[in-house]
Design an enzyme around this catalytic site. Structure first.
Site: not given
Length: 432
Positions: A117, A182
């Site tokens: 991330d 994602d």
């Protein structure tokens, strides 16, 4: 205007995206209404977080109880990104000062290799900061962030590993090399790194990851799986699942939105028509799905509760008076659709653009826009984080706000293009 200049105007007009003249109405005030609503909320949030620079607002536990994440969690970059967007719209330097301070608080994350991330964390913060402050230190931090992200890449698998290896009692949640949809959102950091460093490796990794995701995360109808688990030794697919969706074969709304956004961005950076085809296919499924509500704000999963879709978690339909929506998925999709509309032409361009504007109008209405009654800190209501895990159901979420503001600003830029196009069209008319 002489004939040569008029001819040049005609040529220029043909290069201006036709999309920019769609959906313009004299009473289009949802952008101003939304930013006006955001200002006191984010002032409250700044006051509440003043001096901490260690806890990043994520959601709410209760109306006046903020849920924070630490510096190593995935949503830390959205708060400084929001502050940059507030500065971009208002030109108020107090937002810039706050954005600069909160961006700087993430500096240590440039060395974070614990998960994928870092793109969310660093490009949403420093990537926005560098648009307004051409700071050599920012560039260096972003390059190191990209380098850290590459440490999770395997040439055998061809993807960046999302989560770490995990053993579980159930085979389904035993992951050797999990990659989630994602992760497409982190590739923009890599494209940036290659562009400014002239080192092709970052770009090559991003393209490889996008290609493998396109190959294995998508079903024939261009709906998407959330997780693909690979064998790190061979690169073979071990299993596929939709962890945060209703069932493994259902279409989790936010995952579909991540895909539309990620593949649109990858096409922008590569010009590879495979990625454009994937982005448009995923967008078509999102917009044409039989279960998309009239206001175009999707349910948290398009197939939630439908016959033929069996969850492996305890689902009690009586728990909800109605299926929860996910405003975050809508915000992400609207931002992506505005950009996607510029890469296609004709009716398809118009359909994407009009859909994006319709979503923004819905999000900017009282049904989803918080005027301070529901909470004092976040802009959008009715997002869903992870329903199967019973987390963040019908709550505000920081990333919903971030992508909503981004989409509003993209829409504002499209209106400016429209004004220019209208002027050119007037000049063309005079030539007849």
């Amino acid at each position: 205007m002489n004939f040569f200049k008029r001819l040049m105007y005609v040529s220029y007009l043909l290069t201006v995206p036709v999309v920019s003249c769609f959906s313009q109405q004299p009473d289009d005030n949802f952008v101003k209404r939304s930013f006006d609503a955001a200002e006191p909320l984010y002032r409250n949030l700044l006051h509440k977080t003043s001096g901490s620079f260690a806890l990043y607002p994520h959601s709410l536990y209760a109306p006046d109880s903020i849920k924070y994440y630490g510096i190593d969690e995935w949503t830390g970059g959205f708060w400084p990104g929001i502050l940059w967007y507030m500065f971009e719209y208002t030109k108020d330097t107090s937002w810039k000062r706050a954005a600069t301070a909160w961006t700087g608080s993430l500096e240590a994350n440039q060395f974070n290799t614990n998960h994928h991330d870092i793109g969310f964390m660093m490009y949403c913060s420093y990537g926005n900061a560098i648009r307004f402050q051409h700071n050599a230190a920012y560039r260096k931090i972003l390059l190191q962030s990209a380098e850290s992200l590459t440490k999770r890449y395997s040439p055998v698998v061809g993807c960046i590993q999302s989560w770490n290896k995990r053993k579980s009692k159930g085979d389904k949640n035993t992951w050797e090399y999990p990659v989630i949809m994602d992760n497409m959102m982190n590739l923009e950091l890599l494209f940036y790194a290659s562009r400014v460093s002239n080192d092709p490796k970052y770009r090559q990794i991003a393209i490889s990851h996008a290609g493998k995701t396109m190959q294995h995360h998508l079903r024939k109808d261009l709906s998407s799986y959330h997780v693909v688990n690979y064998d790190p030794k061979t690169g073979a697919v071990l299993h596929k699942q939709t962890l945060q969706g209703f069932s493994d074969e259902s279409t989790w709304a936010r995952g579909q939105a991540w895909g539309i956004y990620g593949f649109t961005m990858t096409y922008r950076e590569t010009g590879d028509k495979r990625f454009l085809k994937t982005a448009t296919g995923m967008a078509d499924l999102f917009l044409q799905h039989k279960n998309l509500p009239k206001d175009k704000i999707p349910y948290w999963d398009f197939n939630a509760g439908e016959p033929g879709f069996t969850p492996d978690w305890e689902f009690d339909p009586a728990r909800f008076t109605e299926t929860p929506r996910d405003a975050s998925a809508a915000a992400i999709a609207s931002s992506a659709l505005i950009e996607l509309s510029t890469f296609v032409s004709g009716k398809k361009s118009r359909r994407y653009y009009d859909a994006a504007v319709a979503i923004l109008r819905s999000l900017g209405s009282d049904a989803y826009l918080n005027r301070g009654a529901a909470n004092k800190y976040f802009l959008l209501k009715h997002s869903t984080g992870n329903l199967p895990s019973n987390r963040e159901i019908d709550v505000p979420l920081i990333y919903a706000d971030y992508y909503f503001l981004e989409a509003l600003l993209r829409y504002e830029r499209s209106k400016k293009k429209y004004d220019r196009t209208a002027s050119l069209q007037s000049d063309i008319a005079k030539m007849r």
